[in-house]
Design a protein around this motif. Structure first.
Motif, short mmCIF file in Angstrom:
data_model
loop_
_atom_site.label_atom_id
_atom_site.label_comp_id
_atom_site.label_asym_id
_atom_site.label_seq_id
_atom_site.Cartn_x
_atom_site.Cartn_y
_atom_site.Cartn_z
N MET A 187 -9.12 -6.13 10.63
CA MET A 187 -9.77 -6.47 9.35
C MET A 187 -9.60 -5.32 8.34
SD MET A 187 -13.27 -8.23 10.74
CE MET A 187 -14.07 -8.68 9.21
N LEU A 188 -9.85 -4.11 8.83
CA LEU A 188 -9.75 -2.96 7.94
C LEU A 188 -8.28 -2.69 7.57
CD1 LEU A 188 -11.79 -1.18 6.61
CD2 LEU A 188 -11.59 0.43 8.50
N TYR A 189 -7.41 -2.83 8.58
CA TYR A 189 -5.96 -2.63 8.38
C TYR A 189 -5.44 -3.58 7.30
CZ TYR A 189 -1.00 -3.20 9.57
OH TYR A 189 0.37 -3.30 9.52
N SER A 190 -6.03 -4.78 7.20
CA SER A 190 -5.55 -5.79 6.25
C SER A 190 -6.11 -5.61 4.84
CB SER A 190 -5.93 -7.19 6.75
OG SER A 190 -5.52 -7.35 8.08
N GLU A 191 -7.04 -4.69 4.67
CA GLU A 191 -7.62 -4.46 3.35
C GLU A 191 -6.58 -3.88 2.40
OE1 GLU A 191 -10.64 -6.21 3.20
OE2 GLU A 191 -11.56 -4.41 2.31
N PRO A 192 -6.67 -4.23 1.10
CA PRO A 192 -5.65 -3.78 0.15
C PRO A 192 -5.46 -2.26 0.11
CG PRO A 192 -7.10 -5.39 -0.89
CD PRO A 192 -7.66 -5.12 0.49
N ASP A 193 -6.54 -1.49 0.18
CA ASP A 193 -6.35 -0.03 0.09
C ASP A 193 -5.64 0.52 1.32
OD1 ASP A 193 -8.66 -0.71 1.49
OD2 ASP A 193 -9.75 1.10 0.94
N PHE A 194 -5.79 -0.13 2.48
CA PHE A 194 -5.08 0.30 3.68
C PHE A 194 -3.62 -0.15 3.65
CE2 PHE A 194 -9.26 1.23 5.05
CZ PHE A 194 -9.17 2.13 6.11
N GLN A 195 -3.37 -1.28 2.98
CA GLN A 195 -2.01 -1.82 2.90
C GLN A 195 -1.16 -1.09 1.87
OE1 GLN A 195 -0.35 -4.51 4.58
NE2 GLN A 195 -1.94 -3.95 6.01
N GLN A 196 -1.81 -0.56 0.84
CA GLN A 196 -1.03 -0.01 -0.29
C GLN A 196 -0.97 1.51 -0.30
OE1 GLN A 196 -3.16 -1.83 -3.44
NE2 GLN A 196 -2.44 -3.88 -2.90
N VAL A 197 -0.92 2.12 0.86
CA VAL A 197 -0.84 3.58 0.88
C VAL A 197 0.57 4.02 0.47
CG1 VAL A 197 -1.02 5.63 2.32
CG2 VAL A 197 -2.56 3.72 2.70
N SER A 198 0.65 4.90 -0.52
CA SER A 198 1.96 5.37 -0.98
C SER A 198 2.46 6.48 -0.07
CB SER A 198 1.84 5.94 -2.39
OG SER A 198 1.38 4.95 -3.28
N SER A 199 3.78 6.62 0.00
CA SER A 199 4.37 7.74 0.74
C SER A 199 4.21 9.00 -0.12
CB SER A 199 5.85 7.48 0.99
OG SER A 199 6.55 7.48 -0.25
N GLN A 200 4.42 10.16 0.50
CA GLN A 200 4.33 11.41 -0.26
C GLN A 200 5.39 11.47 -1.35
OE1 GLN A 200 3.13 15.04 1.53
NE2 GLN A 200 3.25 14.16 3.56
N LEU A 201 6.57 10.90 -1.03
CA LEU A 201 7.65 10.85 -2.00
C LEU A 201 7.22 10.01 -3.22
CD1 LEU A 201 10.50 12.07 -1.91
CD2 LEU A 201 11.30 9.97 -0.85
N GLU A 202 6.61 8.87 -2.96
CA GLU A 202 6.16 8.00 -4.06
C GLU A 202 5.07 8.68 -4.89
OE1 GLU A 202 6.46 3.41 -2.68
OE2 GLU A 202 5.28 4.71 -1.37
N LEU A 203 4.15 9.37 -4.21
CA LEU A 203 3.07 10.05 -4.93
C LEU A 203 3.63 11.15 -5.84
CD1 LEU A 203 0.33 10.38 -2.15
CD2 LEU A 203 0.29 8.86 -4.15
N LEU A 204 4.55 11.93 -5.28
CA LEU A 204 5.17 13.00 -6.05
C LEU A 204 5.91 12.42 -7.26
CD1 LEU A 204 5.97 16.02 -6.24
CD2 LEU A 204 7.87 15.53 -4.72
N ALA A 205 6.65 11.32 -7.01
CA ALA A 205 7.43 10.68 -8.08
C ALA A 205 6.50 10.16 -9.18
CB ALA A 205 8.25 9.53 -7.50
N LYS A 206 5.45 9.50 -8.75
CA LYS A 206 4.57 8.80 -9.70
C LYS A 206 3.63 9.76 -10.41
CE LYS A 206 1.68 5.98 -7.70
NZ LYS A 206 1.22 4.86 -6.86
N LEU A 207 2.96 10.63 -9.64
CA LEU A 207 1.89 11.44 -10.21
C LEU A 207 2.39 12.71 -10.88
CD1 LEU A 207 -0.72 11.12 -7.31
CD2 LEU A 207 -0.47 9.69 -9.35
N LYS A 208 3.47 13.27 -10.38
CA LYS A 208 3.89 14.56 -10.92
C LYS A 208 5.18 14.47 -11.76
CE LYS A 208 4.98 19.29 -9.62
NZ LYS A 208 5.36 20.16 -8.50
#
Ligand SMILES: [Zn+2]
Length: 320
Positions: A187-208
């Motif tokens: 149930m928790l695994y299926s929650e949107p915030d658990f499903q949409q975890v970005s990779s470190q590469l994506e976070l670096l690309a997007k946020l910085k």
């Protein structure tokens, strides 16, 4: 091992002054070690700096293979895998200890040194949710403890009556297919915030860095034309006179890479586009390979003839 960036328009990524983001790596124990996620991030930042300086007004997309070192998430990223159902004093995540250069600290055996940290907060209906009881929680013994999946779900408004912690031994394999409500972990695994975890590469690309990452689907190296560039260079390398000198080997590797003609790279890129287009029309691997070969030279697959359809039909049961 070589890591580099390539684009059909310009070939290998090079600044006018020759600056580049190429990594030359002698992989293996007792050599340069192994390419880690932190190396990938560092190389990516260098590549973005070059690209942005040269083409400041363009939107930039970086395409990466679906490899674990590219997909690594932050250590404290949301994951339901090891969560307990009930409250726990010990539920933490193991986080890499980093040195002043942002690289993981390793012990005498080459193992990464880990520290215990809390998992990051979740988000539900736009609200942050801590997975740990607050320090002023009414039940004094539970202060600072992990709440457990049942409690986390209840706070999100779910009824967890009669739900087990998880189905069987592995909730990925043992949960009934297509069910998202069979057990607390699922149930928790299926929650949107658990499903949409970005990779470190994506976070670096997007946020910085303000650029975008695209991941290729798993096991589809034909979509990544850099693979053909490596292949071409390897074939050229093999016909060079053999050498035992590491220095000469490196020189030869760089030479064959630099000698790949731009038109050849562009041909490889067009081939990858043809494959991507063929898959987007619903063809399987064998069908796409046949069509990509027949329509070599085209960027996209043209309207297919009745003869093509017969050939495609013959290949419909062939695996990927
Ligand atoms: Zn389940």
């Amino acid at each position: 091992m070589i890591g580099d960036f390539v684009a059909p328009e310009v070939g290998w990524l090079r600044a006018p002054d020759g600056e580049n983001a190429r990594v030359v790596f002698r992989a293996g124990k007792g050599r340069d070690g192994y390419m880690m996620n932190s190396d990938i991030l560092e190389q990516f930042e260098r590549a973005v700096a070059i690209v942005k300086k040269q083409w400041p007004d363009e939107d930039h997309y970086f395409v990466y293979d679906n490899a674990p070192t590219h997909l690594k998430r932050q250590d404290c990223a949301l994951s339901a895998s090891n969560m307990t159902k009930g409250p726990s004093a010990n539920f933490h995540v193991a986080v890499d200890v980093l040195n002043e250069h942002g690289r993981p600290v390793v012990d005498a055996d080459g193992k990464k040194v880990k520290a215990k940290e809390r998992m990051a907060n979740g988000t539900h209906n736009g609200q942050e949710q801590s997975f740990y009881f607050p320090d002023d929680y009414e039940v004094v013994e539970l202060r600072g403890w992990f709440k457990g999946t049942e409690r986390i779900l209840q706070e999100r408004g779910y009824n967890t009556a009669g739900k087990k912690s998880q189905c069987g031994k592995s909730f990925h394999n043992d949960c009934p297919k297509d069910r998202t409500d069979c057990c607390c972990r699922r149930m928790l695994y299926s929650e949107p915030d658990f499903q949409q975890v970005s990779s470190q590469l994506e976070l670096l690309a997007k946020l910085k860095l303000g650029v975008s990452i695209l991941y290729l689907p798993k096991f589809h190296c034909e979509l990544n034309f850099i693979e053909q560039c490596w292949g071409y260079a390897k074939a050229r390398y093999r016909v060079l006179p053999p050498t035992k000198s590491q220095e000469d080997m490196e020189k030869n590797v760089l030479k064959v890479l630099d000698e790949i003609p731009l038109e050849t790279m562009q041909r490889f890129a067009t081939r990858s586009l043809r494959f991507a287009h063929a898959y987007s029309t619903g063809l399987n691997g064998a069908q796409a390979a046949w069509v990509a070969k027949k329509y070599r030279g085209h960027r996209t697959i043209p309207d297919l003839t009745p003869f093509d359809l017969v050939e495609i039909n013959k290949r419909r049961d062939v695996g990927q």
